[in-house]
Design an enzyme around this catalytic site. Structure first.
Site, PDB file in Angstrom:
ATOM      1  CD  GLU A  83      -1.904   4.029   3.285  1.00 16.17           C
ATOM      2  OE1 GLU A  83      -3.160   4.177   3.612  1.00 16.17           O
ATOM      3  OE2 GLU A  83      -1.557   3.306   2.247  1.00 16.17           O
ATOM      4  CB  CYS A  97      -6.406  -0.511   5.273  1.00 13.37           C
ATOM      5  SG  CYS A  97      -4.838  -0.997   5.063  1.00 13.37           S
ATOM      6  CG  HIS A 122      -2.012  -1.154   1.248  1.00 14.32           C
ATOM      7  ND1 HIS A 122      -2.962  -0.822   2.009  1.00 14.32           N
ATOM      8  CD2 HIS A 122      -2.087  -2.002   0.705  1.00 14.32           C
ATOM      9  CE1 HIS A 122      -3.856  -1.917   1.745  1.00 14.32           C
ATOM     10  NE2 HIS A 122      -3.347  -2.542   0.993  1.00 14.32           N
ATOM     11  CB  CYS A 157      -1.899   1.631   6.382  1.00 14.65           C
ATOM     12  SG  CYS A 157      -1.568   0.735   4.612  1.00 14.65           S
TER      13      CYS A 157
END
Length: 182
Positions: free
Chosen positions: A74, A102, A72, A105
């Site tokens: 992040e 999410c 992801h 993260c």
């Protein structure tokens, strides 16, 4: 004398305006990274880690192209920042991300000791800051992260919405081509 006191009071609002400009500047940078993700067929999310006014890490979604469910934006930005500063702890830093993080993260944000999280659009299906969960509010956490959502929310929402709209249209065209139906 009274007018100078009033003047000082007016200047007291300046840090909020400066923060807003700074947040918009870095969110625009994250939107640029989201655009890079979109160009390679990834969900368009971008993230930037900033410390003392300098970018120390950046990333965009690459889960599909990297065959990595943890890639992801992040996570990639945090990894980049940690590598650049030589420490996985990033206290004092701000993470800017175009979409509400999410659960995975948010966990990485806490473990990396990010001090401030700024995000654009909310994520009604998996957002773990305000939408589905309020993970940063959990009392057992050993690190507190300040969070702010809604920065350039319209632009951040638009890039996601347009991406998924185009993807759905592509799927419809492919199905129509396979079946020969309009």
């Amino acid at each position: 004398m009274a007018s100078s006191i009033t003047g000082c009071g007016a200047l007291g609002n300046m840090p909020d305006q400066v923060d807003e400009l700074t947040d918009s500047y870095w969110m625009n940078r994250a939107l640029g990274l989201a655009g890079l993700a979109r160009q390679i067929g990834e969900v368009p999310v971008g993230a930037v880690v900033v410390l003392d006014g300098r970018e120390i890490g950046a990333g965009f979604n690459a889960s599909i192209s990297g065959c990595d469910p943890t890639a992801h934006a992040e996570i990639r930005a945090l990894r980049d920042a940690a590598a650049r500063v030589g420490n996985y702890r990033l206290s004092g830093a701000t993470l800017y991300v175009t979409l509400e993080p999410c659960t995975m993260c948010v966990g990485a944000v806490v473990h990396s000791r990010i001090s401030r999280l700024v995000y654009g659009a909310t994520e009604p299906k998996a957002g773990a800051v305000e939408s589905i969960r309020q993970s940063l509010q959990e009392s057992h956490l050993n690190w507190q992260v300040e969070s702010k959502g809604g920065v350039l929310a319209d632009q951040c929402s638009t890039i996601i919405r347009e991406f998924f709209s185009a993807r759905r249209a592509q799927i419809r065209r492919r199905r129509q081509a396979q079946t020969g139906k309009e």
